[in-house]
Write a protein that holds these residues in place. Structure first.
Motif, PDB file in Angstrom:
ATOM      1  N   ALA A 337       5.674  18.855 -24.353  1.00 30.05           N
ATOM      2  CA  ALA A 337       6.780  19.149 -23.437  1.00 30.05           C
ATOM      3  C   ALA A 337       7.980  19.538 -24.285  1.00 30.05           C
ATOM      4  CB  ALA A 337       7.106  17.944 -22.573  1.00 30.05           C
ATOM      5  N   THR A 338       8.359  20.806 -24.199  1.00 28.28           N
ATOM      6  CA  THR A 338       9.434  21.309 -25.052  1.00 28.28           C
ATOM      7  C   THR A 338      10.529  21.991 -24.231  1.00 28.28           C
ATOM      8  OG1 THR A 338       8.219  23.383 -25.408  1.00 28.28           O
ATOM      9  CG2 THR A 338       7.925  21.633 -27.037  1.00 28.28           C
ATOM     10  N   PHE A 339      11.729  21.976 -24.802  1.00 30.85           N
ATOM     11  CA  PHE A 339      12.902  22.584 -24.170  1.00 30.85           C
ATOM     12  C   PHE A 339      13.460  23.625 -25.129  1.00 30.85           C
ATOM     13  CE2 PHE A 339      17.443  22.897 -23.368  1.00 30.85           C
ATOM     14  CZ  PHE A 339      17.494  23.006 -21.986  1.00 30.85           C
ATOM     15  N   TYR A 389      21.034  19.985 -24.390  1.00 32.44           N
ATOM     16  CA  TYR A 389      19.974  18.976 -24.503  1.00 32.44           C
ATOM     17  C   TYR A 389      19.537  18.895 -25.958  1.00 32.44           C
ATOM     18  CZ  TYR A 389      15.757  16.331 -23.357  1.00 32.44           C
ATOM     19  OH  TYR A 389      14.787  15.355 -23.277  1.00 32.44           O
ATOM     20  N   ASN A 390      19.783  17.742 -26.583  1.00 30.19           N
ATOM     21  CA  ASN A 390      19.556  17.616 -28.017  1.00 30.19           C
ATOM     22  C   ASN A 390      18.506  16.574 -28.395  1.00 30.19           C
ATOM     23  OD1 ASN A 390      21.293  19.544 -29.133  1.00 30.19           O
ATOM     24  ND2 ASN A 390      23.056  18.237 -28.731  1.00 30.19           N
ATOM     25  N   VAL A 391      17.722  16.127 -27.441  1.00 32.94           N
ATOM     26  CA  VAL A 391      16.750  15.084 -27.737  1.00 32.94           C
ATOM     27  C   VAL A 391      15.568  15.659 -28.531  1.00 32.94           C
ATOM     28  CG1 VAL A 391      15.135  13.411 -26.772  1.00 32.94           C
ATOM     29  CG2 VAL A 391      17.379  13.734 -25.723  1.00 32.94           C
ATOM     30  N   LYS A 407      19.929  10.991 -24.300  1.00 32.84           N
ATOM     31  CA  LYS A 407      19.401  10.714 -22.963  1.00 32.84           C
ATOM     32  C   LYS A 407      18.256  11.681 -22.674  1.00 32.84           C
ATOM     33  CE  LYS A 407      23.823   8.984 -21.244  1.00 32.84           C
ATOM     34  NZ  LYS A 407      24.890   9.126 -20.220  1.00 32.84           N
ATOM     35  N   PRO A 408      17.016  11.201 -22.768  1.00 35.53           N
ATOM     36  CA  PRO A 408      15.856  12.091 -22.652  1.00 35.53           C
ATOM     37  C   PRO A 408      15.463  12.399 -21.220  1.00 35.53           C
ATOM     38  CG  PRO A 408      15.110   9.877 -23.027  1.00 35.53           C
ATOM     39  CD  PRO A 408      16.619   9.813 -23.062  1.00 35.53           C
ATOM     40  N   ALA A 409      14.695  13.453 -21.075  1.00 43.08           N
ATOM     41  CA  ALA A 409      13.988  13.753 -19.842  1.00 43.08           C
ATOM     42  C   ALA A 409      12.517  13.424 -20.075  1.00 43.08           C
ATOM     43  CB  ALA A 409      14.150  15.214 -19.468  1.00 43.08           C
ATOM     44  N   TYR A 410      11.834  13.029 -19.011  1.00 40.86           N
ATOM     45  CA  TYR A 410      10.426  12.663 -19.117  1.00 40.86           C
ATOM     46  C   TYR A 410       9.602  13.528 -18.164  1.00 40.86           C
ATOM     47  CZ  TYR A 410      12.107   8.468 -21.481  1.00 40.86           C
ATOM     48  OH  TYR A 410      12.717   7.600 -22.354  1.00 40.86           O
ATOM     49  N   ILE A 411       8.392  13.857 -18.602  1.00 41.42           N
ATOM     50  CA  ILE A 411       7.511  14.698 -17.791  1.00 41.42           C
ATOM     51  C   ILE A 411       6.153  14.016 -17.640  1.00 41.42           C
ATOM     52  CG2 ILE A 411       6.395  16.944 -17.592  1.00 41.42           C
ATOM     53  CD1 ILE A 411       8.621  18.146 -19.213  1.00 41.42           C
ATOM     54  N   SER A 412       5.626  14.046 -16.444  1.00 39.69           N
ATOM     55  CA  SER A 412       4.283  13.532 -16.174  1.00 39.69           C
ATOM     56  C   SER A 412       3.573  14.483 -15.218  1.00 39.69           C
ATOM     57  CB  SER A 412       4.348  12.116 -15.589  1.00 39.69           C
ATOM     58  OG  SER A 412       5.156  12.098 -14.425  1.00 39.69           O
ATOM     59  N   VAL A 413       2.269  14.295 -15.038  1.00 35.54           N
ATOM     60  CA  VAL A 413       1.478  15.206 -14.212  1.00 35.54           C
ATOM     61  C   VAL A 413       0.390  14.414 -13.498  1.00 35.54           C
ATOM     62  CG1 VAL A 413      -0.082  15.733 -16.132  1.00 35.54           C
ATOM     63  CG2 VAL A 413       0.127  17.353 -14.230  1.00 35.54           C
TER      64      VAL A 413
END
Length: 437
Positions: A337-339, A389-391, A407-413
């Motif tokens: 998961a990349t930004f 966004y620098n995480v 402060k991260p974002a999280y991804i799930s599926v």
């Protein structure tokens, strides 16, 4: 006359200080009376001393080429000893608790080091090019690259917290006198080391080329590369007594096939990472597969006989997962998961029987959901990402840290299939992965 007497005294004194043995020199006093005075000369000091901690000092003996650390508490990180000569031996005295980072890294070819049983922590890059070292029972933490170029290591206690590559990349032999919970991590950078068990060690044993706990419930390490050779494959069969396979137990080993024993429930992080495994036989009791456990293997298909929680990157994206259970209890695994440039790109493994997938992004108390029939999504970042966004976060064995800055974002599926009237029936959410820049 006074000038002549002064020169006589000066000359006599100078000569006395240059002699290596005691002598008697006449000194003319102002009274004109001659007296005998003994002058003793001394050789240059054989020791060099200095501080290497708030309450620790070092002492270097030139004659024996021994560097001794004494005092109490922790050593400083990065102490320099540039004015010392060759060091043949290092002695850490009683009272020292922490051997600092880069403590002795500047010394090459040191014969041996003695560590007192008050030491609890050995920090990174502490020693370099040691012929041998004995790590006492009191040591609980050994950081990455604490020992570089060490020949033989004797571990007297339990290896509870030896970090990735703690024993460097050149260690030739490790002798165990206790358990080995983190042996795999400690030796992850080493190719084909020799691991032996001390005669009086009743904490571990060997079965099926696996180093096990004495009760047989835990696999610590692959004890040898002499695996069972079956039909062109190097096969590892995990004994039926085993419940847990420890982190990096088979990391970077030459293995083609893995057969889990019937009671294995947990495969810890990096257990089989970077091996040529192409076939995995699971069981019906498996519950947990840790991060990167099968990362960079040759696996293409894996059948799961139970509902398994898979940490991020447990498998590569190319792996097709098949669950023998219903889709409602099935999961897939997040692989990345990349930004970048205000775009979010997430990938995951394919699950047989799934019509599509629902991807969930959580950031700042808000949740965003997307649908896809592919095993990846690429979407424009929601408004909550309008600030920079620098995480950054890595799950890889050589860079992993549980600490997340920012402060991260999280991804799930989760998978879904279509039932009556185009209604979606969902499987279980995967474990979340950190979105990283």
């Amino acid at each position: 006359m006074r000038k002549s007497k002064f020169l006589s005294v000066l000359t006599a004194t100078t000569l006395a200080l240059t002699l290596a043995v005691p002598t008697v020199m006449p000194l003319e006093l102002t009274t004109g009376v001659v007296k005998a005075v003994e002058v003793t000369t001394t050789a240059p000091s054989q020791k060099i001393e200095g501080r290497c901690g708030d309450n620790a000092i070092y002492s270097y003996d030139k004659a024996t080429r021994t560097l001794t650390i004494s005092g109490t508490g922790a050593m400083w990180n990065g102490t320099k000893y540039s004015h010392l000569g060759t060091v043949d031996k290092i002695v850490i005295g009683n009272g020292i608790t922490v051997i600092g980072e880069d403590a002795f890294a500047q010394f090459n070819g040191v014969g041996s080091a003695e560590i007192s049983d008050t030491v609890t922590t050995i920090k990174g890059n502490a020693f370099k090019d040691l012929k041998s070292i004995t790590i006492p029972k009191t040591v609980r933490t050994v950081e990455t690259d604490a020992f570089n170029g060490v020949g033989k290591v004797v571990v007297e206690g339990d290896m509870n917290n030896f970090q990735y590559g703690a024993l460097g990349d050149e260690v030739q032999e490790v002798q165990l006198k206790g358990s080995a919970e983190t042996l795999g991590l400690a030796l992850a950078k080493v190719d084909d080391p020799t691991v032996t068990i001390a005669k009086d060690n009743n904490r571990v044993r060997i079965a099926n080329r696996c180093l096990l706990s004495s009760d047989g419930k835990t696999v610590y390490y692959c004890i040898s590369d002499d695996y069972t050779y079956i039909s062109g494959n190097y096969t590892v069969t995990i004994p039926d007594t085993v419940v847990t396979i420890k982190s990096a137990a088979f990391y970077n080993q030459i293995i083609s096939e893995v057969k889990l024993g019937k009671n294995v429930t947990t495969i810890e992080p990096y257990a089989f990472a970077e091996t040529p495994v192409s076939k995995l036989t699971t069981n019906s009791k498996l519950k947990k597969i840790g991060r990167c456990a099968f990362k960079e293997t040759n696996l293409k298909k894996v059948t799961l006989k139970s509902s398994v929680a898979m940490s991020p990157k447990a498998f590569d994206q190319k792996v097709i997962l098949t669950s023998t259970k219903s889709l409602k209890s099935a999961k897939t695994v997040m692989t990345s998961a990349t930004f970048k440039k205000n775009k979010i790109n997430a990938k995951f493994a394919k699950l047989t029987g799934a019509k599509g997938y629902q991807v969930q992004i959580k950031k700042g108390g808000k949740t965003y959901k997307y649908f896809t029939t592919k095993t990846s999504i690429k979407v424009k970042a929601p408004k909550v990402f309008k600030k920079k966004y620098n995480v950054s976060f890595s799950y890889d064995i050589d860079n992993y840290t549980s600490k997340i800055e920012g402060k991260p974002a999280y991804i799930s599926v989760r998978p879904y299939k279509i039932v009556k009237k185009n209604k979606k029936s969902y499987g279980k959410w995967s474990e979340k992965i950190v979105l990283t820049k």
